[in-house]
Design a protein around this motif. Structure first.
Motif, mmCIF file in Angstrom:
data_model
loop_
_atom_site.group_PDB
_atom_site.id
_atom_site.type_symbol
_atom_site.label_atom_id
_atom_site.label_comp_id
_atom_site.label_asym_id
_atom_site.label_seq_id
_atom_site.Cartn_x
_atom_site.Cartn_y
_atom_site.Cartn_z
ATOM 1 N N TYR A 1 34.026 42.639 35.586
ATOM 2 C CA TYR A 1 34.265 41.221 35.840
ATOM 3 C C TYR A 1 33.836 40.314 34.693
ATOM 4 O O TYR A 1 34.540 39.366 34.351
ATOM 5 C CB TYR A 1 33.549 40.803 37.127
ATOM 6 N N LEU A 2 32.687 40.590 34.095
ATOM 7 C CA LEU A 2 32.150 39.698 33.071
ATOM 8 C C LEU A 2 31.216 40.513 32.182
ATOM 9 O O LEU A 2 30.206 41.027 32.666
ATOM 10 C CB LEU A 2 31.398 38.545 33.734
ATOM 11 N N ALA B 1 31.779 46.701 39.154
ATOM 12 C CA ALA B 1 31.564 47.810 40.088
ATOM 13 C C ALA B 1 31.412 49.071 39.261
ATOM 14 O O ALA B 1 32.383 49.653 38.797
ATOM 15 C CB ALA B 1 32.741 47.926 41.049
ATOM 16 N N TRP B 2 30.191 49.514 39.054
ATOM 17 C CA TRP B 2 29.866 50.578 38.108
ATOM 18 C C TRP B 2 29.283 51.793 38.825
ATOM 19 O O TRP B 2 28.775 51.700 39.942
ATOM 20 C CB TRP B 2 28.855 50.081 37.077
ATOM 21 N N SER B 3 29.370 52.920 38.151
ATOM 22 C CA SER B 3 28.748 54.136 38.654
ATOM 23 C C SER B 3 28.537 55.093 37.488
ATOM 24 O O SER B 3 29.123 54.924 36.414
ATOM 25 C CB SER B 3 29.612 54.810 39.730
ATOM 26 N N CYS B 4 27.698 56.083 37.700
ATOM 27 C CA CYS B 4 27.441 57.101 36.678
ATOM 28 C C CYS B 4 28.023 58.431 37.142
ATOM 29 O O CYS B 4 27.515 59.027 38.112
ATOM 30 C CB CYS B 4 25.947 57.246 36.409
ATOM 31 N N PRO B 5 29.069 58.939 36.494
ATOM 32 C CA PRO B 5 29.658 60.226 36.898
ATOM 33 C C PRO B 5 28.686 61.385 36.758
ATOM 34 O O PRO B 5 28.801 62.394 37.469
ATOM 35 C CB PRO B 5 30.838 60.385 35.931
ATOM 36 N N LEU C 1 34.527 32.422 36.378
ATOM 37 C CA LEU C 1 33.940 33.520 37.133
ATOM 38 C C LEU C 1 32.419 33.489 37.083
ATOM 39 O O LEU C 1 31.738 33.855 38.046
ATOM 40 C CB LEU C 1 34.462 34.839 36.555
ATOM 41 N N TYR C 2 31.866 33.050 35.955
ATOM 42 C CA TYR C 2 30.415 33.028 35.823
ATOM 43 C C TYR C 2 29.789 32.059 36.812
ATOM 44 O O TYR C 2 28.654 32.275 37.262
ATOM 45 C CB TYR C 2 29.995 32.685 34.389
ATOM 46 N N ASN C 3 30.495 30.999 37.176
ATOM 47 C CA ASN C 3 29.948 30.087 38.179
ATOM 48 C C ASN C 3 29.993 30.688 39.574
ATOM 49 O O ASN C 3 29.198 30.305 40.442
ATOM 50 C CB ASN C 3 30.685 28.748 38.135
ATOM 51 N N VAL C 4 30.908 31.638 39.803
ATOM 52 C CA VAL C 4 30.874 32.379 41.073
ATOM 53 C C VAL C 4 29.599 33.219 41.138
ATOM 54 O O VAL C 4 28.924 33.271 42.175
ATOM 55 C CB VAL C 4 32.132 33.262 41.222
ATOM 56 N N TYR C 5 29.248 33.862 40.026
ATOM 57 C CA TYR C 5 27.985 34.612 40.002
ATOM 58 C C TYR C 5 26.794 33.690 40.251
ATOM 59 O O TYR C 5 25.861 34.035 40.982
ATOM 60 C CB TYR C 5 27.814 35.327 38.660
#
Length: 449
Positions: free
Chosen positions: A215-216, A221-225, A269-273
């Motif tokens: 997103y920024l 939405a992250w993960s470590c395989p 988008l940063y203001n949504v955060y």
């Protein structure tokens, strides 16, 4: 020996002298004086606030987030705030000095100062937003700041609120009752992780992270395989985002208290955060209704220098703080959504509060604006370097003028017509607002906050 009340009185007198002498708003000097006389002043003064304290820290967005939270709380509470953005220990102490009576404290704290200031304030709620590269010559690499945060995040008496979309922040130890927030709308995601993303590696095993949505910067939405480490479940989230150019943003807000559609009069988008951080902290306080949260966001006016609109002559200027790659890229992304040709002032300073190293401008995607720029005036102590960067971004050199004096740069830009978008580093923003204050265009920054 001077007793504590006498030290407080002396520091308050210094604040009054500072304002009358025109040396500033008394946002830092009184606190410096008091802390020199009484190093334990912050805990002693903060204990007088009946409802306790809320603290927010982040590389980007802490001023706006704190103001959003205040907008949700102020109708029912008297707040003690460092509203002008003085967020080191001296600024916090100065704000505590200025508060004679308050029901609740809301303080933004510099990310590098948090390890010392948060334990002194002993907040009820500690909100941690994001960690981006900023002022490397002052802070060092992100991991150094994250290590400071890690030492305090789970050990204090506070309820932790953290940005789940930032792997460094989400990986901090969180005690019982912590809340996580983030965006959950792949339709507004970037096509790929930006080349200048700051956090690409798993904090558990060191493997490279995989993103389902970015997103920024490195937020998403992250993960470590490799080890299965992943973004925590979201307690507060935004879905179904809709952007109305530079005029506003709409999204569906999901919280432990329910869901509601919200429209903020702020772009990006940063203001949504920022909004999610404020809502999550309000939820952590435990006595703020969803309607009150939404009303605060919907009536919100920007913090000074954060898409703040002012009138210069007969034209509008929009002041936008752009102090590191992540923040500047989101500003440019927001501007690029509007297809109209842009008139810009880009002011780059390299003073201590900005960071002496300005190589970060090469990680800013000015290329996104290259085809939509009508004119640019570069300004500040590194105006020439900024002009070179824009040339390499594809901006027509004939459309660029170098004017190191900030006030003159703004006058040059608005003479062509408006609106003019003014992108500045931190000290450039203060300098420019000072010039506008002397003209009577805006109030002093400590009053505007």
């Amino acid at each position: 020996m001077i007793v504590f009340p006498a030290k407080v009185a002396a520091a308050r007198a210094a604040a009054g002298l500072s304002r009358r002498a025109g040396a500033g708003g008394g946002t830092s000097l009184p606190g410096k004086l008091l802390l020199r006389m009484a190093p334990d002043a912050i805990p002693r003064l903060s204990r007088r606030i009946a409802g306790g304290v809320v603290v927010v820290s982040a590389t980007n967005g802490k001023t706006t987030t704190a103001k959003m939270l205040a907008a949700m709380l102020e109708p029912e509470r008297r707040l003690c705030r460092n509203a002008a953005g003085a967020n080191l220990a001296s600024g916090v102490a100065s704000s505590l000095l200025a508060c004679r009576e308050a029901d609740l404290g809301v303080f933004e704290v510099d990310e590098a100062a948090l390890e010392d200031v948060a334990p002194a304030l002993a907040p009820r709620v500690l909100g941690l937003g994001n960690l981006f590269r900023d002022q490397l010559d002052r802070y060092g690499e992100l991991e150094a700041v994250a290590a400071r945060w890690r030492r305090i995040s789970a050990d204090g008496p506070w309820r932790l609120v953290r940005n789940a979309d930032d792997p460094l922040v989400a990986g901090l130890p969180a005690g019982a009752g912590s809340l996580a927030y983030g965006i959950d709308d792949p339709s507004v995601a970037l096509p790929a992780l930006p080349h200048a993303a700051d956090s690409k590696w798993c904090g558990v095993c060191g493997g490279r992270l995989s993103y389902e949505a970015v997103y920024l910067g490195h937020l998403g939405a992250w993960s470590c395989p490799a080890c299965g480490n992943a973004r925590p479940a979201l307690d507060v989230s935004a879905t179904s985002l809709a952007f109305d150019g530079l005029d506003g943003t709409e999204f569906s807000l999901s919280t432990p208290l329910g869901e509601r559609r919200v429209r903020m009069p702020l772009p990006g988008l940063y203001n949504v955060y920022n909004a999610l951080a404020a809502v999550a902290m309000a939820c952590a306080l435990g006595d703020v209704t969803l309607e009150r949260m939404a009303a605060g966001l919907e009536a919100f006016g920007p913090a000074f220098g954060r898409f703040e609109r002012v009138t210069v002559g007969d034209h509008e200027a929009v002041l936008v703080l752009s102090k590191n790659p992540a923040g500047a890229n989101e500003v440019i992304r927001t501007l690029a959504h509007d297809p109209a040709p842009k008139r810009l002032v880009v002011a780059l300073n390299d003073r201590i509060a900005d960071g002496r190293d300005v190589s970060w401008i090469w990680d800013v995607d000015f290329e996104l604006l290259a085809g939509g720029v009508e004119s640019v005036v570069t300004s500040g102590t590194r105006a020439a370097e900024m002009a070179v960067r824009l040339k390499y971004a594809g901006v027509d050199p004939d459309a660029v003028r170098v004017e190191p004096n900030l006030a003159a740069a703004l006058d040059t830009a608005v003479a062509v017509g408006g609106p003019v978008y003014v992108l500045t580093t931190y000290t450039a923003m203060l300098e420019l607002r000072g010039a506008l204050t002397r003209r009577g265009v805006v109030p002093p920054y400590w009053e505007a906050a």
